[in-house]
Write an enzyme that holds these catalytic residues in place. Structure first.
Site, short mmCIF file in Angstrom:
data_model
loop_
_atom_site.label_atom_id
_atom_site.label_comp_id
_atom_site.label_asym_id
_atom_site.label_seq_id
_atom_site.Cartn_x
_atom_site.Cartn_y
_atom_site.Cartn_z
N GLU A 186 0.80 -1.21 0.00
CA GLU A 186 0.00 0.00 0.00
C GLU A 186 0.84 1.26 0.00
OE1 GLU A 186 -4.04 -1.51 2.11
OE2 GLU A 186 -2.41 -0.92 3.41
N CYS A 219 3.45 8.26 1.48
CA CYS A 219 3.99 7.22 2.35
C CYS A 219 4.23 5.97 1.51
CB CYS A 219 3.00 6.97 3.49
SG CYS A 219 3.57 5.74 4.64
N CYS A 250 7.45 -7.77 6.48
CA CYS A 250 8.64 -7.32 7.19
C CYS A 250 9.07 -8.45 8.11
CB CYS A 250 8.34 -6.06 8.00
SG CYS A 250 9.80 -5.43 8.87
N CYS A 293 8.03 -6.48 14.95
CA CYS A 293 7.60 -5.61 16.04
C CYS A 293 6.18 -6.04 16.43
CB CYS A 293 7.63 -4.14 15.62
SG CYS A 293 9.27 -3.63 15.10
N CYS A 300 2.81 -4.21 15.23
CA CYS A 300 2.75 -3.79 13.82
C CYS A 300 2.08 -4.87 12.99
CB CYS A 300 4.17 -3.54 13.31
SG CYS A 300 4.24 -3.24 11.54
N GLY A 319 7.20 -2.53 5.49
CA GLY A 319 8.58 -2.99 5.38
C GLY A 319 9.60 -2.12 6.08
N GLU A 320 10.80 -2.67 6.21
CA GLU A 320 11.92 -1.95 6.84
C GLU A 320 12.84 -1.49 5.71
OE1 GLU A 320 13.19 -0.73 9.80
OE2 GLU A 320 14.82 -0.20 8.44
N SER A 347 12.42 5.88 7.49
CA SER A 347 12.09 5.49 8.85
C SER A 347 12.65 4.10 9.12
CB SER A 347 10.56 5.49 9.03
OG SER A 347 10.21 4.98 10.30
N LEU A 381 11.60 4.42 17.99
CA LEU A 381 12.14 4.12 19.31
C LEU A 381 11.17 3.27 20.12
CD1 LEU A 381 14.87 4.96 20.33
CD2 LEU A 381 13.85 7.02 21.28
N ASN A 423 -2.52 2.35 16.32
CA ASN A 423 -3.65 2.07 15.44
C ASN A 423 -4.05 0.61 15.59
OD1 ASN A 423 -4.58 4.28 13.80
ND2 ASN A 423 -2.47 4.39 13.08
N CYS A 474 -1.38 5.08 9.85
CA CYS A 474 -0.11 4.41 10.07
C CYS A 474 -0.28 3.07 10.76
CB CYS A 474 0.67 5.35 10.96
SG CYS A 474 2.22 4.75 11.37
N1 SAH Z 1 9.96 -0.35 9.30
C1 SAH Z 1 10.09 1.05 9.49
C2 SAH Z 1 9.12 1.87 8.68
C3 SAH Z 1 7.71 1.39 8.50
S1 SAH Z 1 6.64 1.48 9.87
C4 SAH Z 1 9.98 1.39 10.96
O1 SAH Z 1 9.61 0.53 11.74
O2 SAH Z 1 10.32 2.52 11.32
C5 SAH Z 1 6.33 3.25 10.07
C6 SAH Z 1 5.99 3.61 11.51
O3 SAH Z 1 4.70 3.09 11.88
C7 SAH Z 1 6.98 3.05 12.51
O4 SAH Z 1 7.33 4.01 13.47
C8 SAH Z 1 6.17 1.94 13.13
O5 SAH Z 1 6.66 1.56 14.37
C9 SAH Z 1 4.78 2.52 13.17
N2 SAH Z 1 3.72 1.56 13.40
C10 SAH Z 1 3.70 0.25 13.08
N3 SAH Z 1 2.54 -0.32 13.46
C11 SAH Z 1 1.81 0.64 14.06
C12 SAH Z 1 0.52 0.68 14.66
N4 SAH Z 1 -0.26 -0.41 14.71
N5 SAH Z 1 0.09 1.84 15.16
C13 SAH Z 1 0.85 2.95 15.07
N6 SAH Z 1 2.06 2.98 14.51
C14 SAH Z 1 2.55 1.85 14.01
FE1 SF4 Z 2 8.72 -3.21 12.87
FE2 SF4 Z 2 8.63 -1.34 10.91
FE3 SF4 Z 2 8.84 -3.95 10.32
FE4 SF4 Z 2 6.56 -3.03 11.32
S1 SF4 Z 2 7.44 -2.46 9.37
S2 SF4 Z 2 7.64 -4.94 11.92
S3 SF4 Z 2 7.30 -1.47 12.71
S4 SF4 Z 2 10.33 -2.74 11.41
#
Ligand code: SAH
Ligand code: SF4
Length: 367
Positions: free
Chosen positions: A91, A104, A111, A115, A118, A170-171, A202, A225, A301, A344
Protein backbone atom coordinates in the site's frame (compact mmCIF):
# COMPACT_ATOMS: atom_id res chain seq x y z
CA UNK A 1 12.81 -10.18 -20.92
CA UNK A 2 12.52 -6.48 -21.72
CA UNK A 3 14.29 -4.19 -19.27
CA UNK A 4 11.98 -2.19 -16.99
CA UNK A 5 13.43 1.34 -17.16
CA UNK A 6 11.88 2.19 -13.78
CA UNK A 7 14.61 0.00 -12.26
CA UNK A 8 17.32 2.53 -13.18
CA UNK A 9 18.51 5.78 -11.68
CA UNK A 10 20.09 8.14 -14.24
CA UNK A 11 23.51 6.55 -13.84
CA UNK A 12 22.12 3.07 -14.40
CA UNK A 13 20.04 4.19 -17.36
CA UNK A 14 23.06 5.89 -18.92
CA UNK A 15 25.12 2.71 -18.56
CA UNK A 16 22.31 0.66 -20.11
CA UNK A 17 22.05 3.13 -23.03
CA UNK A 18 25.80 2.88 -23.57
CA UNK A 19 25.48 -0.90 -23.85
CA UNK A 20 22.78 -0.30 -26.41
CA UNK A 21 25.22 1.92 -28.34
CA UNK A 22 23.36 5.13 -27.46
CA UNK A 23 24.69 8.46 -26.19
CA UNK A 24 24.31 9.54 -22.54
CA UNK A 25 22.13 12.57 -23.42
CA UNK A 26 19.57 10.18 -24.92
CA UNK A 27 19.32 8.46 -21.55
CA UNK A 28 18.68 11.83 -19.95
CA UNK A 29 15.92 12.62 -22.45
CA UNK A 30 14.18 9.32 -21.80
CA UNK A 31 14.61 9.77 -18.04
CA UNK A 32 12.80 13.14 -18.36
CA UNK A 33 10.00 11.59 -20.36
CA UNK A 34 9.51 8.79 -17.88
CA UNK A 35 9.79 10.64 -14.56
CA UNK A 36 8.97 14.26 -15.36
CA UNK A 37 6.35 13.78 -18.03
CA UNK A 38 5.02 10.48 -16.73
CA UNK A 39 5.10 8.91 -20.18
CA UNK A 40 5.39 5.12 -20.35
CA UNK A 41 4.80 4.70 -24.07
CA UNK A 42 7.97 5.16 -26.12
CA UNK A 43 5.90 6.13 -29.18
CA UNK A 44 4.90 9.34 -27.36
CA UNK A 45 8.49 10.43 -26.73
CA UNK A 46 8.38 12.76 -29.69
CA UNK A 47 11.86 14.29 -29.58
CA UNK A 48 13.52 10.86 -29.64
CA UNK A 49 14.61 9.52 -33.04
CA UNK A 50 12.20 6.98 -34.44
CA UNK A 51 14.92 4.36 -34.72
CA UNK A 52 15.70 4.65 -31.01
CA UNK A 53 12.02 4.56 -30.09
CA UNK A 54 11.71 1.31 -32.00
CA UNK A 55 14.79 -0.10 -30.31
CA UNK A 56 13.34 0.80 -26.92
CA UNK A 57 10.02 -0.80 -27.80
CA UNK A 58 11.91 -3.99 -28.54
CA UNK A 59 14.14 -4.08 -25.48
CA UNK A 60 12.45 -2.06 -22.74
CA UNK A 61 9.25 -1.20 -20.90
CA UNK A 62 8.19 1.36 -18.31
CA UNK A 63 6.10 -0.75 -15.95
CA UNK A 64 5.02 0.40 -12.49
CA UNK A 65 3.29 -2.13 -10.22
CA UNK A 66 -0.35 -2.65 -11.21
CA UNK A 67 -2.94 -0.74 -9.18
CA UNK A 68 -5.51 -3.11 -7.67
CA UNK A 69 -7.60 -0.28 -6.35
CA UNK A 70 -7.39 3.34 -5.31
CA UNK A 71 -9.53 4.93 -2.60
CA UNK A 72 -10.03 8.53 -1.61
CA UNK A 73 -10.95 9.40 1.95
CA UNK A 74 -13.37 12.18 2.92
CA UNK A 75 -10.39 14.30 4.02
CA UNK A 76 -8.60 13.89 0.67
CA UNK A 77 -6.19 11.18 1.83
CA UNK A 78 -5.65 8.75 -1.02
CA UNK A 79 -4.66 5.11 -0.80
CA UNK A 80 -3.49 2.73 -3.51
CA UNK A 81 -3.23 -1.01 -3.22
CA UNK A 82 -0.64 -2.35 -5.65
CA UNK A 83 -0.49 -5.88 -6.91
CA UNK A 84 3.02 -7.23 -6.43
CA UNK A 85 2.54 -10.87 -7.31
CA UNK A 86 0.54 -13.87 -6.26
CA UNK A 87 -1.41 -13.17 -3.08
CA UNK A 88 0.72 -10.13 -2.31
CA UNK A 89 -0.20 -6.48 -2.10
CA UNK A 90 1.48 -3.34 -0.85
CA UNK A 91 0.00 0.00 0.00
CA UNK A 92 0.88 3.61 -0.64
CA UNK A 93 -0.82 6.61 0.91
CA UNK A 94 -0.94 10.27 -0.11
CA UNK A 95 -1.72 12.84 2.57
CA UNK A 96 -2.48 16.33 1.24
CA UNK A 97 -1.96 19.26 3.58
CA UNK A 98 -2.03 22.98 3.05
CA UNK A 99 1.69 23.46 2.56
CA UNK A 100 2.73 20.00 1.37
CA UNK A 101 1.72 16.65 -0.04
CA UNK A 102 3.26 13.62 1.63
CA UNK A 103 3.51 10.20 0.05
CA UNK A 104 3.99 7.22 2.35
CA UNK A 105 5.90 4.58 0.41
CA UNK A 106 6.43 0.84 1.05
CA UNK A 107 9.82 -0.87 0.72
CA UNK A 108 9.12 -4.60 1.24
CA UNK A 109 6.31 -7.11 0.97
CA UNK A 110 5.85 -7.75 4.68
CA UNK A 111 8.64 -7.32 7.19
CA UNK A 112 10.88 -9.78 8.98
CA UNK A 113 11.46 -7.69 12.09
CA UNK A 114 8.33 -8.72 14.00
CA UNK A 115 7.60 -5.61 16.04
CA UNK A 116 4.73 -6.85 18.17
CA UNK A 117 2.34 -3.91 17.61
CA UNK A 118 2.75 -3.79 13.82
CA UNK A 119 0.29 -5.38 11.47
CA UNK A 120 2.94 -5.75 8.74
CA UNK A 121 5.34 -7.44 11.16
CA UNK A 122 2.63 -9.88 12.21
CA UNK A 123 2.11 -11.00 8.64
CA UNK A 124 5.68 -12.14 8.08
CA UNK A 125 8.04 -11.45 5.22
CA UNK A 126 7.79 -12.28 1.55
CA UNK A 127 10.42 -10.31 -0.37
CA UNK A 128 12.11 -6.99 -1.04
CA UNK A 129 10.47 -4.63 -3.49
CA UNK A 130 12.42 -3.89 -6.65
CA UNK A 131 13.53 -0.33 -7.50
CA UNK A 132 10.73 -0.21 -10.09
CA UNK A 133 8.17 -1.19 -7.47
CA UNK A 134 9.41 1.43 -5.01
CA UNK A 135 9.78 4.35 -7.44
CA UNK A 136 6.68 3.09 -9.28
CA UNK A 137 4.59 4.05 -6.23
CA UNK A 138 5.76 7.66 -6.60
CA UNK A 139 5.39 7.53 -10.37
CA UNK A 140 1.76 6.40 -10.14
CA UNK A 141 0.86 8.83 -7.35
CA UNK A 142 2.67 11.86 -8.75
CA UNK A 143 1.43 11.55 -12.30
CA UNK A 144 -2.02 10.35 -11.22
CA UNK A 145 -2.54 13.34 -8.91
CA UNK A 146 -1.15 16.01 -11.22
CA UNK A 147 -3.84 18.27 -12.51
CA UNK A 148 -6.29 17.23 -9.78
CA UNK A 149 -7.77 19.75 -7.38
CA UNK A 150 -6.17 19.59 -3.92
CA UNK A 151 -9.09 19.25 -1.51
CA UNK A 152 -7.27 21.09 1.23
CA UNK A 153 -6.23 24.15 -0.75
CA UNK A 154 -8.59 24.01 -3.73
CA UNK A 155 -5.57 24.50 -5.99
CA UNK A 156 -4.41 22.46 -8.92
CA UNK A 157 -0.82 21.50 -8.36
CA UNK A 158 1.79 20.49 -10.86
CA UNK A 159 3.86 19.06 -8.02
CA UNK A 160 1.37 17.26 -5.79
CA UNK A 161 4.00 15.17 -3.96
CA UNK A 162 6.45 17.42 -2.12
CA UNK A 163 7.50 14.96 0.61
CA UNK A 164 8.16 11.24 0.72
CA UNK A 165 8.26 9.16 3.89
CA UNK A 166 9.46 5.57 3.74
CA UNK A 167 6.91 4.55 6.36
CA UNK A 168 4.69 2.13 4.51
CA UNK A 169 5.16 -1.62 4.62
CA UNK A 170 8.58 -2.99 5.38
CA UNK A 171 11.92 -1.95 6.84
CA UNK A 172 13.60 0.27 4.23
CA UNK A 173 17.10 -0.31 5.58
CA UNK A 174 16.67 -4.08 5.19
CA UNK A 175 16.34 -3.38 1.43
CA UNK A 176 19.09 -0.80 1.33
CA UNK A 177 20.40 -1.14 -2.25
CA UNK A 178 17.01 -0.83 -3.92
CA UNK A 179 15.88 1.89 -1.52
CA UNK A 180 19.04 3.95 -2.16
CA UNK A 181 18.57 3.74 -5.94
CA UNK A 182 14.91 4.76 -5.57
CA UNK A 183 15.97 7.66 -3.30
CA UNK A 184 18.50 8.77 -5.94
CA UNK A 185 15.66 9.01 -8.45
CA UNK A 186 13.42 10.91 -6.03
CA UNK A 187 16.17 13.48 -5.40
CA UNK A 188 17.40 13.80 -9.00
CA UNK A 189 16.56 17.14 -10.62
CA UNK A 190 16.15 15.26 -13.89
CA UNK A 191 13.31 13.31 -12.22
CA UNK A 192 11.30 14.46 -9.16
CA UNK A 193 13.85 16.88 -7.71
CA UNK A 194 12.70 16.39 -4.12
CA UNK A 195 14.77 18.03 -1.43
CA UNK A 196 16.81 15.69 0.81
CA UNK A 197 15.16 17.33 3.77
CA UNK A 198 11.76 16.33 2.47
CA UNK A 199 12.55 12.67 1.98
CA UNK A 200 12.51 10.66 5.19
CA UNK A 201 13.62 7.10 5.80
CA UNK A 202 12.09 5.49 8.85
CA UNK A 203 13.96 2.64 10.50
CA UNK A 204 13.44 0.42 13.51
CA UNK A 205 17.18 0.74 14.10
CA UNK A 206 19.36 -1.38 11.80
CA UNK A 207 22.58 0.20 13.01
CA UNK A 208 25.07 -0.87 10.29
CA UNK A 209 22.61 0.09 7.54
CA UNK A 210 22.12 3.51 9.15
CA UNK A 211 25.84 4.12 8.65
CA UNK A 212 25.63 2.93 5.05
CA UNK A 213 22.66 5.20 4.35
CA UNK A 214 24.65 8.14 5.73
CA UNK A 215 27.43 7.39 3.24
CA UNK A 216 25.30 6.54 0.26
CA UNK A 217 22.31 8.87 0.40
CA UNK A 218 21.82 10.95 3.52
CA UNK A 219 18.17 11.96 3.71
CA UNK A 220 16.11 12.89 6.77
CA UNK A 221 15.98 10.05 9.29
CA UNK A 222 13.22 8.89 11.59
CA UNK A 223 14.00 6.20 14.15
CA UNK A 224 11.26 4.06 15.64
CA UNK A 225 12.14 4.12 19.31
CA UNK A 226 8.88 3.07 21.01
CA UNK A 227 10.52 2.30 24.36
CA UNK A 228 12.87 4.21 26.69
CA UNK A 229 14.85 1.20 27.99
CA UNK A 230 16.29 -2.04 26.60
CA UNK A 231 14.13 -4.36 28.69
CA UNK A 232 10.91 -2.99 27.18
CA UNK A 233 12.31 -2.38 23.72
CA UNK A 234 13.60 -5.96 23.53
CA UNK A 235 10.00 -7.06 23.93
CA UNK A 236 8.22 -4.82 21.45
CA UNK A 237 10.96 -4.08 18.89
CA UNK A 238 12.90 -7.39 18.87
CA UNK A 239 15.73 -6.03 16.66
CA UNK A 240 16.76 -4.19 19.84
CA UNK A 241 18.31 -7.43 21.10
CA UNK A 242 20.80 -7.17 18.24
CA UNK A 243 21.27 -3.39 18.30
CA UNK A 244 20.46 -2.13 21.80
CA UNK A 245 19.77 1.48 22.70
CA UNK A 246 23.36 2.60 23.42
CA UNK A 247 24.41 1.44 19.96
CA UNK A 248 21.32 2.94 18.36
CA UNK A 249 21.88 6.32 20.01
CA UNK A 250 25.53 6.32 18.92
CA UNK A 251 24.44 5.51 15.34
CA UNK A 252 21.99 8.43 15.45
CA UNK A 253 24.79 10.78 16.43
CA UNK A 254 27.01 9.47 13.62
CA UNK A 255 24.14 9.90 11.17
CA UNK A 256 23.66 13.54 12.10
CA UNK A 257 27.15 14.36 10.83
CA UNK A 258 25.86 13.66 7.30
CA UNK A 259 22.14 14.35 7.66
CA UNK A 260 20.40 17.18 5.80
CA UNK A 261 18.64 18.14 9.03
CA UNK A 262 20.23 18.75 12.39
CA UNK A 263 17.92 16.44 14.31
CA UNK A 264 16.63 12.87 14.25
CA UNK A 265 12.89 12.30 14.51
CA UNK A 266 12.11 9.72 17.16
CA UNK A 267 8.84 7.93 16.52
CA UNK A 268 7.06 6.57 19.55
CA UNK A 269 3.94 4.44 19.21
CA UNK A 270 1.82 4.90 22.32
CA UNK A 271 0.54 1.54 23.57
CA UNK A 272 -1.90 1.81 26.48
CA UNK A 273 -0.42 0.45 29.70
CA UNK A 274 2.75 -0.73 27.96
CA UNK A 275 4.99 2.27 27.22
CA UNK A 276 2.79 5.32 27.89
CA UNK A 277 3.34 6.14 31.57
CA UNK A 278 4.86 9.31 33.01
CA UNK A 279 7.84 7.24 34.16
CA UNK A 280 8.43 6.08 30.58
CA UNK A 281 8.34 9.69 29.45
CA UNK A 282 10.90 10.68 32.09
CA UNK A 283 13.23 7.85 31.06
CA UNK A 284 12.83 8.95 27.46
CA UNK A 285 13.87 12.49 28.34
CA UNK A 286 17.14 11.12 29.78
CA UNK A 287 17.77 8.68 26.94
CA UNK A 288 17.28 11.32 24.25
CA UNK A 289 19.62 13.87 25.79
CA UNK A 290 22.47 12.32 23.84
CA UNK A 291 20.91 13.07 20.43
CA UNK A 292 19.48 16.30 18.97
CA UNK A 293 15.95 15.16 18.19
CA UNK A 294 12.26 15.78 17.86
CA UNK A 295 9.53 13.41 18.94
CA UNK A 296 6.60 12.13 16.96
CA UNK A 297 4.04 10.44 19.19
CA UNK A 298 1.82 8.02 17.30
CA UNK A 299 -1.33 6.73 18.97
CA UNK A 300 -1.47 2.98 18.38
CA UNK A 301 -3.65 2.07 15.44
CA UNK A 302 -5.58 -1.03 16.43
CA UNK A 303 -5.97 -4.06 14.18
CA UNK A 304 -7.76 -7.36 14.88
CA UNK A 305 -6.15 -9.57 17.56
CA UNK A 306 -3.32 -7.10 18.11
CA UNK A 307 -3.50 -7.50 21.88
CA UNK A 308 -2.83 -3.77 22.30
CA UNK A 309 -5.01 -0.78 22.94
CA UNK A 310 -4.96 2.89 22.02
CA UNK A 311 -3.63 5.17 24.73
CA UNK A 312 -6.05 7.33 26.68
CA UNK A 313 -6.02 11.00 25.64
CA UNK A 314 -4.99 11.94 29.18
CA UNK A 315 -1.96 9.62 29.08
CA UNK A 316 -0.91 11.11 25.74
CA UNK A 317 -1.23 14.62 27.12
CA UNK A 318 0.86 13.94 30.23
CA UNK A 319 3.50 12.09 28.21
CA UNK A 320 3.72 14.92 25.69
CA UNK A 321 3.97 17.57 28.39
CA UNK A 322 6.84 15.82 30.15
CA UNK A 323 8.80 15.81 26.89
CA UNK A 324 7.86 19.41 26.11
CA UNK A 325 8.76 20.63 29.58
CA UNK A 326 12.19 19.06 29.08
CA UNK A 327 12.56 21.25 25.98
CA UNK A 328 11.74 18.80 23.19
CA UNK A 329 9.63 19.58 20.15
CA UNK A 330 6.80 17.05 20.06
CA UNK A 331 4.31 16.39 17.30
CA UNK A 332 1.39 14.05 17.68
CA UNK A 333 0.48 12.24 14.53
CA UNK A 334 -2.94 13.21 13.32
CA UNK A 335 -5.06 10.33 12.23
CA UNK A 336 -5.92 10.95 8.64
CA UNK A 337 -7.77 8.79 6.21
CA UNK A 338 -9.26 6.70 9.01
CA UNK A 339 -12.28 5.86 6.91
CA UNK A 340 -10.11 4.09 4.34
CA UNK A 341 -7.71 2.44 6.82
CA UNK A 342 -4.92 4.64 5.55
CA UNK A 343 -3.57 5.39 8.99
CA UNK A 344 -0.11 4.41 10.07
CA UNK A 345 0.41 0.77 10.93
CA UNK A 346 -2.72 -0.10 9.00
CA UNK A 347 -0.80 -0.19 5.76
CA UNK A 348 -1.24 -3.87 6.02
CA UNK A 349 -1.49 -4.85 2.38
CA UNK A 350 -1.46 -8.59 1.85
CA UNK A 351 1.53 -10.76 2.51
CA UNK A 352 1.98 -14.38 1.56
CA UNK A 353 4.66 -15.23 4.12
CA UNK A 354 7.52 -16.97 2.35
CA UNK A 355 9.72 -17.30 5.36
CA UNK A 356 7.33 -19.61 7.18
CA UNK A 357 7.73 -17.52 10.30
CA UNK A 358 4.05 -16.89 10.73
CA UNK A 359 3.32 -20.62 10.94
CA UNK A 360 6.27 -21.13 13.29
CA UNK A 361 4.98 -18.40 15.54
CA UNK A 362 1.46 -19.80 15.58
CA UNK A 363 2.87 -23.20 16.59
CA UNK A 364 5.04 -21.59 19.24
CA UNK A 365 2.14 -19.64 20.65
CA UNK A 366 -0.04 -22.76 20.65
CA UNK A 367 2.66 -24.68 22.52
N1 SAH B 1 9.96 -0.35 9.30
C1 SAH B 1 10.09 1.05 9.49
C2 SAH B 1 9.12 1.87 8.68
C3 SAH B 1 7.71 1.39 8.50
S1 SAH B 1 6.64 1.48 9.87
C4 SAH B 1 9.98 1.39 10.96
O1 SAH B 1 9.61 0.53 11.74
O2 SAH B 1 10.32 2.52 11.32
C5 SAH B 1 6.33 3.25 10.07
C6 SAH B 1 5.99 3.61 11.51
O3 SAH B 1 4.70 3.09 11.88
C7 SAH B 1 6.98 3.05 12.51
O4 SAH B 1 7.33 4.01 13.47
C8 SAH B 1 6.17 1.94 13.13
O5 SAH B 1 6.66 1.56 14.37
C9 SAH B 1 4.78 2.52 13.17
N2 SAH B 1 3.72 1.56 13.40
C10 SAH B 1 3.70 0.25 13.08
N3 SAH B 1 2.54 -0.32 13.46
C11 SAH B 1 1.81 0.64 14.06
C12 SAH B 1 0.52 0.68 14.66
N4 SAH B 1 -0.26 -0.41 14.71
N5 SAH B 1 0.09 1.84 15.16
C13 SAH B 1 0.85 2.95 15.07
N6 SAH B 1 2.06 2.98 14.51
C14 SAH B 1 2.55 1.85 14.01
FE1 SF4 C 1 8.72 -3.21 12.87
FE2 SF4 C 1 8.63 -1.34 10.91
FE3 SF4 C 1 8.84 -3.95 10.32
FE4 SF4 C 1 6.56 -3.03 11.32
S1 SF4 C 1 7.44 -2.46 9.37
S2 SF4 C 1 7.64 -4.94 11.92
S3 SF4 C 1 7.30 -1.47 12.71
S4 SF4 C 1 10.33 -2.74 11.41
Amino acid sequence: MPQNLLDFDLEGLTAWFTELGEKPFRARQVFHWVHQAGVADFAQMTDIAKSLREKLQQHATVTPPAVNFAHTSADGTRKWLFDVGVANGIETVFIPEEDRGTLCVSSQVGCALECTFCSTGRQGFNRNLTVAEIIGQLWVAHHGLRGEVNRTTGEISDRPVTNVVMMGMGEPLANLENVVTALDIMLDDHAYGLSRRRVTVSTSGLVPAMDRLAERCPVALAVSLHAPNDALRDQIVPINKKYPLTELMAACRRYLVHAPRDFITFEYVMLAGVNDSAEHARQLVELARAVPCKFNLIPFNPFPDSGYEKPRAEAMRIFREILQDAGYVVTTRKTRGDDIDAACGQLAGKVADKSGRVMKRIHKEAA
